[in-house]
Design a protein around this motif. Structure first.
Motif, PDB file in Angstrom:
ATOM      1  N   LEU A 104       0.827  -1.207   0.000  1.00  0.00           N
ATOM      2  CA  LEU A 104       0.000   0.000   0.000  1.00  0.00           C
ATOM      3  C   LEU A 104       0.864   1.261   0.000  1.00  0.00           C
ATOM      4  O   LEU A 104       2.029   1.236   0.378  1.00  0.00           O
ATOM      5  N   ARG A 105       0.257   2.365  -0.440  1.00  0.00           N
ATOM      6  CA  ARG A 105       0.906   3.674  -0.408  1.00  0.00           C
ATOM      7  C   ARG A 105      -0.139   4.702   0.035  1.00  0.00           C
ATOM      8  O   ARG A 105      -0.590   5.553  -0.739  1.00  0.00           O
ATOM      9  N   PRO A 106      -0.537   4.668   1.311  1.00  0.00           N
ATOM     10  CA  PRO A 106      -1.597   5.554   1.798  1.00  0.00           C
ATOM     11  C   PRO A 106      -1.153   7.012   1.857  1.00  0.00           C
ATOM     12  O   PRO A 106       0.040   7.321   1.966  1.00  0.00           O
ATOM     13  N   ASP A 107      -2.137   7.895   1.832  1.00  0.00           N
ATOM     14  CA  ASP A 107      -1.840   9.329   1.853  1.00  0.00           C
ATOM     15  C   ASP A 107      -1.322   9.796   3.205  1.00  0.00           C
ATOM     16  O   ASP A 107      -0.456  10.663   3.278  1.00  0.00           O
ATOM     17  N   ILE A 108      -1.854   9.233   4.278  1.00  0.00           N
ATOM     18  CA  ILE A 108      -1.455   9.664   5.618  1.00  0.00           C
ATOM     19  C   ILE A 108      -1.609   8.502   6.581  1.00  0.00           C
ATOM     20  O   ILE A 108      -2.471   7.638   6.403  1.00  0.00           O
ATOM     21  N   ALA A 109      -0.736   8.468   7.585  1.00  0.00           N
ATOM     22  CA  ALA A 109      -0.823   7.453   8.635  1.00  0.00           C
ATOM     23  C   ALA A 109      -0.731   8.123   9.992  1.00  0.00           C
ATOM     24  O   ALA A 109       0.115   8.999  10.208  1.00  0.00           O
ATOM     25  N   PHE A 110      -1.609   7.716  10.895  1.00  0.00           N
ATOM     26  CA  PHE A 110      -1.571   8.171  12.280  1.00  0.00           C
ATOM     27  C   PHE A 110      -1.032   7.011  13.112  1.00  0.00           C
ATOM     28  O   PHE A 110      -1.649   5.947  13.189  1.00  0.00           O
ATOM     29  N   VAL A 111       0.116   7.238  13.750  1.00  0.00           N
ATOM     30  CA  VAL A 111       0.875   6.163  14.385  1.00  0.00           C
ATOM     31  C   VAL A 111       1.055   6.465  15.872  1.00  0.00           C
ATOM     32  O   VAL A 111       1.320   7.609  16.256  1.00  0.00           O
ATOM     33  N   GLY A 112       0.954   5.433  16.689  1.00  0.00           N
ATOM     34  CA  GLY A 112       1.244   5.565  18.105  1.00  0.00           C
ATOM     35  C   GLY A 112       2.649   5.108  18.419  1.00  0.00           C
ATOM     36  O   GLY A 112       3.290   4.404  17.625  1.00  0.00           O
ATOM     37  N   ALA A 113       3.173   5.502  19.592  1.00  0.00           N
ATOM     38  CA  ALA A 113       4.518   5.100  20.018  1.00  0.00           C
ATOM     39  C   ALA A 113       4.556   5.048  21.535  1.00  0.00           C
ATOM     40  O   ALA A 113       3.890   5.825  22.219  1.00  0.00           O
ATOM     41  N   ASN A 114       5.363   4.127  22.064  1.00  0.00           N
ATOM     42  CA  ASN A 114       5.563   4.054  23.516  1.00  0.00           C
ATOM     43  C   ASN A 114       6.690   4.964  23.961  1.00  0.00           C
ATOM     44  O   ASN A 114       6.765   5.337  25.127  1.00  0.00           O
TER      45      ASN A 114
END
Length: 261
Positions: free
Chosen positions: A172-182
């Motif tokens: 995939l090549r999505p326009d935007i990603a919302f990512v979490g992190a510890n």
């Protein structure tokens, strides 16, 4: 000040802040750094904290420690809601593909998308996720297009992990990603405790055209076991407090936009 009183205060600082440094404690209590190190060693022996390079972290802050999704849901809920609300405003205009990583803050974002976006706006968005709770929340609002990434679901986070999950995301090549992190650290970058979760997050970061990290301030200046991205791979950080000087400088050097909620 007696050592016992100083130890009590140090324990309180570690509990409230999550991390303290030798330099910080030396200046605060007007004692030598060697005295601070002895204090920290004694407190580690009785289980109050855990020593790390340059200071100490709370006893439960091992690099592999990770709370369940249900335990994290209620923690710092108000701050996460504000972060999710800011993230909602970062959605691309018009038709777009959006990856929502697993996590409590991204789940709150999914809820806002389902509850607040008009039907016409929702219909423009293809939401892609490997997180079961997020897929359920988005599917409750029929207007969205939804693609669920499969794989073996990890019970602790209710998210698909493993090679099959990674392979699907790589295509995939999505326009935007919302990512979490510890953890979000100036030198170590973005991290999480589990290697399989890290592999999925790393793939999301690599495949997305724009990467937005959602992390409340307890994650700043923290390191978990596995690094999944450098700061230079991130476009935006949404958090609830201005990062401390060292991290702020590293974010600026990496050209990361910081959005305060």
């Amino acid at each position: 000040m007696f050592a016992e009183e100083r130890h009590r205060l140090i324990g309180g600082l570690v509990t409230s802040k999550g991390r303290v440094t030798v330099a910080e404690l030396s200046g605060r209590f007007e004692i030598t750094r060697e005295t601070v190190r002895r204090d920290l060693a004694q407190l580690e022996q009785v289980g109050v904290l855990r020593r790390v390079h340059g200071g100490a972290v709370a006893a439960g802050k091992a690099s592999t420690s990770e709370e369940s999704l249900s335990a994290r849901t209620s923690r710092r809920h108000a701050e996460k809601e504000r972060i999710a609300a800011k993230a909602l405003g970062l959605l691309p205009v018009g038709e777009a593909s959006v990856v929502l990583d697993a996590g409590t803050t991204t789940e709150l974002l999914a809820g806002l998308m389902a509850d607040q976006l008009p039907r016409e706006r929702a219909a423009e968005l293809l939401v892609i996720t490997h997180a079961v709770p997020i897929a359920y929340r988005i599917s409750s609002a029929a207007a969205f297009q939804l693609e669920v990434i499969g794989g073996r679901v990890r019970g602790l986070t209710s998210a698909a992990i493993g090679n099959r999950t990674v392979v699907q995301l790589e295509a995939l090549r999505p326009d935007i990603a919302f990512v979490g992190a510890n953890g979000v650290d100036a030198s170590f970058g973005l991290s999480t405790p589990d290697p399989l979760e890290a592999a999925v997050k790393s793939t999301i970061v690599r495949c997305a055209r724009r990467v937005v990290v959602l992390a409340d301030s307890t994650k700043l200046d923290q390191e978990a076991l596995v690094r999944f991205a450098g700061l230079d791979e991130v476009d935006t950080l949404v958090t609830d407090r201005q990062p401390e000087a060292g991290l702020a400088a590293a974010l600026e050097a990496a050209d990361v936009e910081v959005v305060l909620a």
